[in-house]
Scaffold this active site. Structure first.
Site, PDB file in Angstrom:
ATOM      1  N   GLU A 168       5.271  -2.054  -4.958  1.00  0.00           N
ATOM      2  CA  GLU A 168       5.870  -0.732  -5.822  1.00  0.00           C
ATOM      3  C   GLU A 168       7.157  -1.398  -6.266  1.00  0.00           C
ATOM      4  OE1 GLU A 168       3.413   2.518  -4.875  1.00  0.00           O
ATOM      5  OE2 GLU A 168       1.426   1.571  -5.189  1.00  0.00           O
ATOM      6  N   GLU A 287      -4.410  -1.844  -3.176  1.00  0.00           N
ATOM      7  CA  GLU A 287      -4.685  -1.051  -3.056  1.00  0.00           C
ATOM      8  C   GLU A 287      -5.480   0.222  -4.910  1.00  0.00           C
ATOM      9  OE1 GLU A 287      -1.010   1.476  -2.408  1.00  0.00           O
ATOM     10  OE2 GLU A 287      -0.205   0.496  -1.455  1.00  0.00           O
TER      11      GLU A 287
HETATM   12  O1  AHR Z   1      -1.645   3.990   0.222  1.00  0.00           O
HETATM   13  C1  AHR Z   1      -0.896   5.028   0.497  1.00  0.00           C
HETATM   14  C2  AHR Z   1       0.685   4.792  -0.667  1.00  0.00           C
HETATM   15  O2  AHR Z   1       0.230   5.105  -1.679  1.00  0.00           O
HETATM   16  C3  AHR Z   1       0.905   3.101  -0.579  1.00  0.00           C
HETATM   17  O3  AHR Z   1       1.998   3.242   0.580  1.00  0.00           O
HETATM   18  C4  AHR Z   1       1.718   2.981  -1.377  1.00  0.00           C
HETATM   19  O4  AHR Z   1       2.394   1.611  -1.487  1.00  0.00           O
HETATM   20  C5  AHR Z   1       1.221   3.444  -2.627  1.00  0.00           C
HETATM   21  O5  AHR Z   1       1.943   4.740  -3.309  1.00  0.00           O
END
Ligand code: AHR
Length: 495
Positions: A168, A287
């Protein structure tokens, strides 16, 4: 719906059922690792948790973050445990004791039956450390970093195949946040060095953190213009929630995921065209999940603890329906989405919950993930589905029935996954399967509950659990089955 053996979309990459363990909250400390637990093995890993993970058949687990990785020094987590430093983790304002590091996690993954998907830190660190980490993990021996691994008791190289180039990096919250050009330049140089050390690895460049980022989709264009020839995947992340208690809109969140995937594919293909490239970029949706229940509670957590209770969403039945719709959407994009990671796996926005030193149990969202992982392998079929539709606050033309079919030729099975979003009526689902001569129903599994807000807890771990329904049948090549109102359905056919 119509399914015909001739109309095949794509083979499912089993890594579509991946997950994620970050050094965050109680995912590692108190989750997978709890040396004082009665079920702990000789390395301190909870056997009860391993059994639940193995049941899910998770093929790949992303590690060690997440936001955590952008401040992580991987060297702190290798070598003799007594000399590992405790460090402040600025991402989650926790204390990282480094009792678990990459070698332990590789061992845990083996026990879980999964591969590791490793992320390098491109926040506070750069191309040299990324190169050294690949050398430590994957080079057989005879060099400084590979011999260091051997001296730590790991004679065989870990042969980690998939690597994330940071996490990210478009987000201002990220340690070492970068502009698209800054990140693109660093990512391509890291990619070159990492692949010079081990040309067999596959790399994931960071896409946008979500579709609402002001830099989306320019971020994808710029990053891919730098990295296109050097990476195999661009990442996607997305979390959903029912913040306004608006069920029709909440159940339709998968339309947002679908639109987001289509937009990222468009950005990838734009760069492909611009570069006159023959290569097609794949997506690592590394994610995805529901995440909103714990947001307020997290603000009360004391900083600088080891394994604090962070991001501990307790999932309702309606969350399981949304997760089911998201899984269907991922499967429907199996031609481009090759890796996806349910974020996360244990305690932190997770299908598996534990009590430190005590019980473990399955959250509601465990079940759609379990079913998709078990029965969603094979070939995704092109399906023509006609469903009545509804409009809601956030979306128009939401089909009441969301569905996908996967043909596992080896097993001789065709599985239809379907969610009925209707709050009032069951749906009579009819599916033309004439092309599959002699098709017959094996079973119809359903997740349904009269209370949308019901949850599974330590005291009532089976409150939401799948049941079998009778009545599904194939007659003259047409499958007929009732989908109860607000339900997740898995209809398995012998073909
Ligand atoms: O999964 C939780 C968080 O969400 C992770 O650390 C991050 O990559 C995202 O913002």
């Amino acid at each position: 719906m119509t399914i015909d053996p001739q109309y095949q979309l794509a083979d499912v990459d089993s890594r579509l059922f991946g997950s994620f363990i970050e050094h965050l909250g109680r995912a590692v400390y108190g989750g997978i690792y709890d040396p004082g637990h009665p079920s702990a093995d000789e390395l301190g890993f909870r056997r009860d948790v391993l059994a639940l993970v193995r049941d899910l058949q998770v093929p790949i687990v992303r590690y060690p973050g997440g936001n955590f990785v952008s401040g992580y020094r991987w060297e702190d987590g290798v070598g003799p445990i007594e000399s590992r430093p405790a460090q402040l983790d600025l991402a989650w304002r926790s204390l990282e004791p480094n009792r678990i590091g990459l070698n332990e996690f590789v061992e845990w993954s083996k026990r879980a039956g999964a591969e590791v998907m490793m992320a390098v830190n491109l926040g506070t660190r750069g191309i040299e450390e990324a190169k050294q980490m690949v050398e430590y993990c994957n080079h057989p021996g005879g060099s400084y970093w590979s011999d260091l691994r051997r001296s730590h008791g790991h004679v065989d190289a870990h042969r980690i195949k998939v690597w994330c180039l940071g996490n990210e990096m478009d987000g201002p919250w990220q340690i070492g946040h970068k502009t698209a050009d800054e990140y693109g330049r660093t990512a391509v140089e890291a990619a070159k060095l990492m692949k010079w050390v081990d040309p067999t690895i596959e790399l994931v460049a960071c896409g946008s953190s979500n579709s609402q980022m002001p830099t989306f989709p320019e971020w994808e264009r710029i990053v891919l213009e730098h990295t296109y020839d050097h990476v195999e995947y661009i990442s996607m992340h997305s979390y959903y929630g029912n913040r306004h208690n608006d069920l029709p809109s909440y159940l339709a969140q998968s339309l947002d995921m679908d639109h987001f995937i289509r937009s990222v594919i468009a950005a990838c293909d734009y760069v492909k065209a611009k570069k006159r490239s023959r290569k097609t970029m794949s997506i690592s949706f590394d994610e995805w999940n529901v995440w909103f229940h714990s947001n307020d509670a997290d603000k009360q957590v004391e900083p600088w603890q080891v394994g604090p209770p962070l991001l501990e969403d307790v999932y309702t039945f309606e969350d399981a329906l949304v997760v089911g719709c998201l899984l269907i959407t991922l499967l429907r994009h199996a031609d481009r989405v090759k890796i996806a990671c349910l974020a996360q796996l244990v305690n932190v926005i997770a299908p598996i919950m534990t009590e430190n030193g005590g019980a473990s149990w399955k959250q509601t969202i465990y079940y759609p993930f379990l079913h998709a992982s078990r029965y969603g392998r094979g070939t995704v079929m092109h399906t023509a589905l006609q469903s009545p539709k509804y409009d809601c606050k956030e979306f128009t033309d939401v089909p009441y029935v969301e569905s996908v079919a996967v043909w596992n030729q080896e097993a001789g099975e065709l599985t239809i996954f379907a969610v009925n979003r209707d709050q009032h009526e069951h749906a009579l689902f009819e599916c033309n399967v004439r092309g599959f001569a002699g098709a017959s129903v094996i079973e119809h599994t359903v997740l349904a509950h009269p209370d949308l807000k019901v949850v599974n807890t330590k005291e009532h771990p089976e409150e939401v659990a799948p049941t079998q329904l009778q009545g599904a049948a194939v007659d003259a090549g047409v499958l007929s089955v009732q989908l109860p109102k607000l339900s997740w359905n898995v209809i398995r056919l012998r073909v």
